[in-house]
Structure formats: structure tokens, C-alpha cells
Design a protein around this motif. Structure first.
Motif, PDB file in Angstrom:
ATOM      1  N   HIS A 237       9.081  28.656   6.237  1.00  0.00           N
ATOM      2  CA  HIS A 237      10.188  27.992   6.416  1.00  0.00           C
ATOM      3  C   HIS A 237      10.916  27.182   5.828  1.00  0.00           C
TER       4      HIS A 237
ATOM      5  N   TRP B  82       7.802  24.832   9.101  1.00  0.00           N
ATOM      6  CA  TRP B  82       7.274  25.454  10.337  1.00  0.00           C
ATOM      7  C   TRP B  82       6.575  26.995   9.238  1.00  0.00           C
TER       8      TRP B  82
ATOM      9  N   ASP C  71       5.412  31.720  10.132  1.00  0.00           N
ATOM     10  CA  ASP C  71       5.375  32.832  10.627  1.00  0.00           C
ATOM     11  C   ASP C  71       3.568  33.172   9.852  1.00  0.00           C
TER      12      ASP C  71
ATOM     13  N   ASP D  63      -1.383  32.850  14.078  1.00  0.00           N
ATOM     14  CA  ASP D  63      -1.748  32.872  15.323  1.00  0.00           C
ATOM     15  C   ASP D  63      -3.323  33.246  15.413  1.00  0.00           C
TER      16      ASP D  63
END
Length: 259
Positions: A128, A144, A146, A149
Motif C-alpha cells: 500500500h 505499509w 498487510d 504478522d
């Protein structure tokens, strides 16, 4: 594996060997019978003496001897012939059955660790930018992703040990087309932690855009719980995943000067 007989019946493997073994046993019994018949005649040799010197099987030691012929020929027991076509184990009554699996080997802790590591499914980053899809030279562009994690594998092992691998994200490396940028976190839309400022436009690039990618790097570790753990944990080192290329147009800011 079962095999089909001539009449369509199913029979266990090595049935032919069973028949051989039975024939050999019958033949051996026939040869041994005279020796056991002669035993009572030699009973006196076993009374009050060493039982290991009993000559129950001495069937021809002299003329007129019990169980032998005058002038004797054989001395000592008569052994049955070896079963033909059978292995040593089969010859003593053991016939292995084909298709039986051997017991599984015991896996070590590190064997389970390797299995846990291979089961780790790391996430592919999604890129992004802000502004989205188009930015300008000398303008700070927010970056940034996704997928930044922690990833944990399902616990695996046996009754004595349970192993789990964990992948912890540590950085994102951005390939911006004209240079690279490394950020220590996922970044954000507001640009507080990860931004990039272009120095040149993308006009000369194929399609008029830079193809940017983001690569997340994780550090893999593992832990073991149970009485057989040896060792109880460790570090597997870095692993990474790279996003699909994402086009980003970078333009020059046009200024008008009045006369």
C-alpha cells in the motif's frame, strides 16, 4: 498383500512355503521314529549316570545291537534334511507375511522440528502507498504492508514431545524501483514510521511506472515440551516472502510562472 488362487479363493502369501515346511516336518518325524522306539532298550545307560552320555540315538554301534543291523553302519543320530526353498527363519517355523509394515522408527526432536518448519505458511505481503497509485518527485510517500504478522505452526509430535515453530516479523525491505528502503515495522498510512521520497520521475520506465515490491523478513524459532525434548528450543534463522510487483507512477510537479 493377498494373492488369488487358481479357484478364485484368496490365500495368505507363502502358503507354498507352509506346505514345504509341513512336508519337511513329516519326513523328519518318519526318520526320527526308530530312534524313539529304541530308547527303552538303552534306558540302562541313563540310570545313575550322566544324562548327557545317554546313547538313545546310538543305533548301530555293534553286532546284534538294539535298533541296528549286525556289523553296524551308522553311528549317531540321523538328522532330517534341510527344508528346501525356505529361509533360516522359515525353517524353524517362522513364515513372514508380505505386506506387514515394520514398526515406525522413533523420530528425534530435530526430526519433528524439520517437519514443523516445513509446515510454516508465511504470508505474502500486500503493498500500500499514500498517495495511492501515483505520487510525485520530492513528495514524501507513505508505505505499509498487510501480512506483517506473527505466524505459529500447529503443534506436532508424539506422546513424549510436542514441537511448535513461530515466525516473528522483523523488517520490511522495499524495492522502490530507483532505490531500496528498509523499515523495521509494517508502516502505516500516516507515514509515521516508513516513507520514501523519489528523486526522479517514472516517465522513462516501462509503462511509465515503477514496479515496487515489499519483502517481509521473519525470524523463525521453535520450542519443545515433553520428557523426550532434546534440546528444548532453538533458532531456525530468517525466512522471507516478497509481494507481487505493484505499479507506482511518479510524476514531476509542474509549476506555472506568470509574466
Amino acid at each position: 498383500m493377498l494373492t488369488a488362487g487358481r479357484e478364485g479363493h484368496r490365500m495368505r502369501p507363502h502358503s507354498r512355503n507352509h506346505r514345504r515346511l509341513a512336508s519337511a516336518a513329516i519326513f523328519a518325524a518318519a526318520l526320527m521314529a526308530p530312534a524313539f522306539i529304541a530308547a527303552p532298550a538303552q534306558a540302562d545307560d541313563c540310570k545313575g549316570g550322566d544324562p548327557f552320555n545317554c546313547k538313545i540315538f546310538d543305533r548301530g554301534s555293534g553286532s546284534g545291537g538294539q535298533g541296528g543291523s549286525p556289523g553296524g553302519g551308522n553311528s549317531g543320530p540321523v538328522e532330517p534334511p534341510d527344508p528346501v526353498g525356505l529361509t533360516e527363519n522359515e525353517g524353524v517355523g517362522f513364515v513372514p507375511v508380505e505386506g506387514e509394515n515394520p514398526p515406525p522408527a522413533t523420530l528425534s526432536t530435530l526430526d519433528w522440528v524439520a517437519a514443523a518448519e516445513s509446515s510454516a505458511e508465511l504470508l505474502t505481503p500486500i503493498v500500500h502507498t499514500a498517495p495511492d497509485g501515483k505520487t510525485y518527485v520530492r513528495m514524501r510517500t507513505s508505505l505499509w504492508v498487510d501480512g506483517f504478522d506473527v505466524v505459529e505452526t500447529e503443534p506436532i509430535g508424539d506422546d513424549t514431545q510436542t514441537i511448535q515453530a513461530t515466525a516473528t516479523p522483523v523488517s520490511v525491505t522495499w524495492n522502490m524501483g530507483e532505490a531500496q528502503k528498509k523499515c523495521d515495522d509494517a508502516g502505516s498510512k500516516n507515514g509515521e514510521s516508513c516513507t520514501y521520497t523519489y528523486r526522479r520521475s517514472s516517465a522513462g520506465q516501462p509503462g511509465g511506472a515503477y514496479q515496487i515490491t515489499a519483502t517481509i523478513t521473519w525470524n523463525l524459532t521453535w520450542t519443545c515440551e515433553g520428557s523426550a525434548c532434546a534440546p528444548q528450543g532453538g533458532d531456525l534463522g530468517p525466512e522471507s516472502e516478497t509481494s507481487q510487483p505493484t505499479p507506482l507512477v511518479v510524476s514531476e510537479i509542474q509549476t506555472n510562472t506568470g509574466q
